[in-house]
Design a protein around this motif. Structure first.
Motif, mmCIF file in Angstrom:
data_model
loop_
_atom_site.group_PDB
_atom_site.id
_atom_site.type_symbol
_atom_site.label_atom_id
_atom_site.label_comp_id
_atom_site.label_asym_id
_atom_site.label_seq_id
_atom_site.Cartn_x
_atom_site.Cartn_y
_atom_site.Cartn_z
ATOM 1 N N PHE A 3 -1.771 -20.226 -15.693
ATOM 2 C CA PHE A 3 -1.414 -21.445 -14.969
ATOM 3 C C PHE A 3 -2.164 -22.653 -15.551
ATOM 4 C CE2 PHE A 3 0.392 -18.644 -11.757
ATOM 5 C CZ PHE A 3 1.521 -19.363 -11.404
ATOM 6 N N TYR A 21 -1.964 -14.938 -7.891
ATOM 7 C CA TYR A 21 -0.984 -15.084 -8.970
ATOM 8 C C TYR A 21 -1.745 -15.026 -10.291
ATOM 9 C CZ TYR A 21 2.143 -17.263 -5.428
ATOM 10 O OH TYR A 21 2.909 -17.541 -4.330
ATOM 11 N N GLN A 22 -1.409 -14.051 -11.123
ATOM 12 C CA GLN A 22 -2.111 -13.895 -12.414
ATOM 13 C C GLN A 22 -1.562 -14.865 -13.454
ATOM 14 O OE1 GLN A 22 -4.453 -11.393 -12.940
ATOM 15 N NE2 GLN A 22 -4.315 -10.617 -10.862
ATOM 16 N N SER A 23 -0.241 -14.886 -13.560
ATOM 17 C CA SER A 23 0.381 -15.759 -14.573
ATOM 18 C C SER A 23 1.707 -16.274 -14.030
ATOM 19 C CB SER A 23 0.589 -14.975 -15.862
ATOM 20 O OG SER A 23 1.356 -13.836 -15.569
ATOM 21 N N PRO A 24 2.214 -17.382 -14.600
ATOM 22 C CA PRO A 24 3.476 -17.927 -14.086
ATOM 23 C C PRO A 24 4.645 -16.968 -14.345
ATOM 24 C CG PRO A 24 2.459 -19.403 -15.720
ATOM 25 C CD PRO A 24 1.652 -18.159 -15.709
ATOM 26 N N THR A 25 5.600 -16.957 -13.437
ATOM 27 C CA THR A 25 6.811 -16.140 -13.623
ATOM 28 C C THR A 25 7.720 -16.882 -14.621
ATOM 29 O OG1 THR A 25 7.974 -17.254 -11.843
ATOM 30 C CG2 THR A 25 6.666 -15.321 -11.225
ATOM 31 N N THR A 47 16.470 -15.392 -5.688
ATOM 32 C CA THR A 47 15.341 -15.322 -4.772
ATOM 33 C C THR A 47 14.366 -14.272 -5.308
ATOM 34 O OG1 THR A 47 16.677 -13.756 -3.569
ATOM 35 C CG2 THR A 47 16.535 -15.962 -2.656
ATOM 36 N N GLY A 48 13.111 -14.489 -5.036
ATOM 37 C CA GLY A 48 12.121 -13.499 -5.448
ATOM 38 C C GLY A 48 11.603 -13.703 -6.859
ATOM 39 N N THR A 49 12.055 -14.751 -7.520
ATOM 40 C CA THR A 49 11.621 -14.979 -8.901
ATOM 41 C C THR A 49 10.422 -15.929 -8.961
ATOM 42 O OG1 THR A 49 13.215 -16.773 -9.032
ATOM 43 C CG2 THR A 49 13.921 -14.651 -9.904
ATOM 44 N N GLY A 50 10.028 -16.449 -7.807
ATOM 45 C CA GLY A 50 8.928 -17.417 -7.778
ATOM 46 C C GLY A 50 9.430 -18.843 -7.913
ATOM 47 N N LYS A 51 10.671 -19.080 -7.500
ATOM 48 C CA LYS A 51 11.251 -20.418 -7.734
ATOM 49 C C LYS A 51 10.596 -21.486 -6.856
ATOM 50 C CE LYS A 51 15.294 -19.569 -4.820
ATOM 51 N NZ LYS A 51 14.924 -20.236 -3.582
ATOM 52 N N ALA A 53 7.406 -21.897 -6.104
ATOM 53 C CA ALA A 53 6.240 -22.445 -6.820
ATOM 54 C C ALA A 53 6.683 -23.205 -8.057
ATOM 55 C CB ALA A 53 5.296 -21.311 -7.213
ATOM 56 N N ASP A 307 11.374 -13.646 3.369
ATOM 57 C CA ASP A 307 10.594 -13.300 2.191
ATOM 58 C C ASP A 307 9.584 -12.230 2.558
ATOM 59 O OD1 ASP A 307 9.353 -13.210 -0.235
ATOM 60 O OD2 ASP A 307 8.088 -14.948 0.157
ATOM 61 N N LEU A 309 7.529 -9.511 0.624
ATOM 62 C CA LEU A 309 7.251 -9.192 -0.769
ATOM 63 C C LEU A 309 7.502 -7.727 -1.102
ATOM 64 C CD1 LEU A 309 6.516 -10.864 -3.133
ATOM 65 C CD2 LEU A 309 4.113 -10.349 -2.756
ATOM 66 N N ARG A 335 11.578 -8.119 -4.810
ATOM 67 C CA ARG A 335 11.011 -9.455 -5.000
ATOM 68 C C ARG A 335 9.746 -9.392 -5.855
ATOM 69 N NH1 ARG A 335 13.488 -13.081 -1.871
ATOM 70 N NH2 ARG A 335 11.819 -14.538 -1.476
ATOM 71 N N ALA A 336 9.527 -10.485 -6.556
ATOM 72 C CA ALA A 336 8.351 -10.630 -7.430
ATOM 73 C C ALA A 336 8.105 -9.367 -8.251
ATOM 74 C CB ALA A 336 7.112 -10.993 -6.611
HETATM 75 P P1 AMP Z 1 10.236 -17.144 -4.228
HETATM 76 O O1 AMP Z 1 11.198 -16.725 -5.297
HETATM 77 O O2 AMP Z 1 9.759 -18.535 -4.408
HETATM 78 O O3 AMP Z 1 10.784 -16.863 -2.849
HETATM 79 O O4 AMP Z 1 8.906 -16.244 -4.382
HETATM 80 C C1 AMP Z 1 8.899 -14.849 -4.163
HETATM 81 C C2 AMP Z 1 7.499 -14.305 -3.974
HETATM 82 O O5 AMP Z 1 6.768 -14.309 -5.208
HETATM 83 C C3 AMP Z 1 6.660 -15.076 -2.974
HETATM 84 O O6 AMP Z 1 6.058 -14.152 -2.097
HETATM 85 C C4 AMP Z 1 5.593 -15.761 -3.816
HETATM 86 O O7 AMP Z 1 4.355 -15.880 -3.109
HETATM 87 C C5 AMP Z 1 5.444 -14.814 -5.003
HETATM 88 N N1 AMP Z 1 5.062 -15.489 -6.253
HETATM 89 C C6 AMP Z 1 5.457 -16.703 -6.702
HETATM 90 N N2 AMP Z 1 4.927 -16.984 -7.898
HETATM 91 C C7 AMP Z 1 4.170 -15.922 -8.250
HETATM 92 C C8 AMP Z 1 3.370 -15.606 -9.399
HETATM 93 N N3 AMP Z 1 3.248 -16.436 -10.419
HETATM 94 N N4 AMP Z 1 2.728 -14.412 -9.411
HETATM 95 C C9 AMP Z 1 2.854 -13.550 -8.357
HETATM 96 N N5 AMP Z 1 3.605 -13.785 -7.247
HETATM 97 C C10 AMP Z 1 4.265 -14.942 -7.192
#
Ligand code: AMP
Length: 412
Positions: A3, A21-25, A47-51, A53, A307, A309, A335-336
């Motif tokens: 990040f 969160y270790q690294s960006p998705t 959904t679930g891809t970290g969109k 953030a 959501d 996880l 997810r994630a």
């Molecule tokens: P979203 O797609 O935004 O609904 O996110 C799905 C889930 O992934 C949520 O629970 C977030 O907290 C988690 N998340 C988002 N970004 C990351 C990341 N870089 N590393 C790990 N988990 C993440």
């Protein structure tokens, strides 16, 4: 990639580190630099891809870079449902924890007054559903003349729910020069048309194939007679000892009936849908998340924004009338990056719905019989009249389908 290499404000990096969160998705890696460079974006992200953030972090960064003397709404996120609005708001609050940025959420179905009070205190970021946002604009709770950044989250769903008029009215009240981002799980002509009116020279970002389902969700279709679906659902959950299963029905009545019958089968189940109060929905969701209920039966609208996880199992008790909803439904699991399993129970009369889903997915799903629950192929009432085209069947189904919150569903 870390990040820190995305050049985000340290307060935001600290927050994501605390969240583990270790690294960006992939969507974060691709979207964040463009957003920081002030570009409009159109992103195909499931959904679930970290969109969340992917847009929340760069928006917060930009707000921190250019602090405002007064608290005024500078970023607006529009979501189709209250559940998603809450979800996005929670994420913003978490990411902004080490900053003095305020984030407020406003959605319908609850009293407007606490929202007015919160908004009167001043906020930098507003997350809202289109209808309630308009209520506030009409009441004059705030104006959006200082808006710098606008996000449409789950834009496809917003169009499905018939929010096009509200979107147009909102657009009339915000500055034409702004940064705009459009996120959608599925892309079709309606989304492209909308993007043309909203975005200026956008960067197109796709982290996986268009209209693809979450990568790690296995999909199974069991052909089973309608009158044995409930029995099979309870059997699968019971025999496999699943502790957390999200089940989709097409109607509110169907959701209530199924939840009741599954409780009689010994599986603690609750239902959520648009006729339940916000409080009841939140309670049912919290109990499901906490493992107090094993199964949650939801309609498509109510399930949006859920959501969880580590949710692994989704059952489509009925296939959706809107084929794209299939993608949203099964995206609740896996997810994630976690594994997921989506089981669809399809009666022989629902074959046309599966055809539509396969068309959207651009792949065929394997149909199987569950031993002991094979369909009775001698039954005639299950068969669709042959001469009715698929399109007609879909139109008929949609016209008999209750519209969410009295709004028109858009034809695509
Ligand atoms: P979203 O797609 O935004 O609904 O996110 C799905 C889930 O992934 C949520 O629970 C977030 O907290 C988690 N998340 C988002 N970004 C990351 C990341 N870089 N590393 C790990 N988990 C993440």
């Amino acid at each position: 990639m870390s990040f820190s290499s995305l050049s985000l404000n340290n307060a935001l990096i600290k927050a994501v580190q605390e969240l583990g969160y270790q690294s960006p998705t992939p969507i974060q890696k691709q979207a964040i630099p463009h957003i920081l460079a002030n570009k409009d974006i159109m992103a195909g992200a499931q959904t679930g891809t970290g969109k969340t953030a992917a847009f929340a972090l760069p928006i917060l960064h930009q707000l921190l870079e250019k602090p405002s003397e007064i608290k005024v709404i500078r970023a607006l996120v529009l979501t189709p449902t209250r559940e998603l609005a809450q979800q996005v708001h929670q994420s913003f609050v978490r990411y902004a924890e080490h900053t003095d940025i305020n984030c407020v959420v406003a959605y319908g179905g609850v009293s407007i007054n606490p929202q007015i009070e919160a908004l009167n205190k001043g906020t930098d970021v507003l997350i809202a559903t289109p209808g309630r946002l308009l209520d506030h604009l009409v009441k004059g709770t705030f104006d959006l003349t200082q808006l710098q950044c606008l996000v449409f989250d789950e834009a496809d769903r917003m169009l499905d729910m018939g929010f096009k008029d509200e979107i147009d009215r909102i657009l009339n009240r915000i500055p034409p020069t702004r940064q705009t981002m459009l996120f959608s799980a599925t892309f079709d002509d309606a989304i492209f048309k909308l993007s043309k009116t909203l975005l200026t020279d956008p960067e197109l970002i796709e982290v996986s194939e268009r209209n693809a389902t979450a990568a790690k969700v296995d999909q199974i279709v069991y052909t089973v007679d309608t009158d044995r679906k409930r029995e099979l659902t309870s059997f699968i959950i019971g025999s496999k000892n699943w502790q957390q299963v999200l089940i989709f029905t097409r109607t509110k009545e169907g959701a209530d009936k199924l939840a009741k019958e599954m409780c009689l089968d010994g599986i603690k189940t609750q239902s959520i849908h648009g006729d339940k109060s916000q409080g009841a929905r939140e309670k049912a969701l919290a109990e499901f998340k906490a493992g107090k209920t094993r199964a949650l039966v939801a309609t498509d609208v109510a399930a949006r924004g859920i959501d969880i996880l580590d949710l692994r199992y989704v059952i489509n008790f009925e296939l959706p009338y809107i084929a794209e909803d299939y993608i949203h439904r099964i995206g609740r699991s896996g997810r994630a990056g976690n594994d997921g399993l989506a089981i669809s129970l399809m009666s022989p009369s629902e074959q046309w719905l599966l055809d539509a889903v396969e068309e959207v997915l651009n792949k065929r799903l394997l149909q199987q019989w569950y031993p002991g629950y094979e369909p009775d192929l001698t039954k005639t009432e299950e068969k669709q009249p042959r001469k009715v085209s698929k399109r007609k069947q879909r139109e008929r189904a949609l016209s008999g389908h209750k519209r969410p919150q009295g709004r028109k569903r858009q034809r695509r």
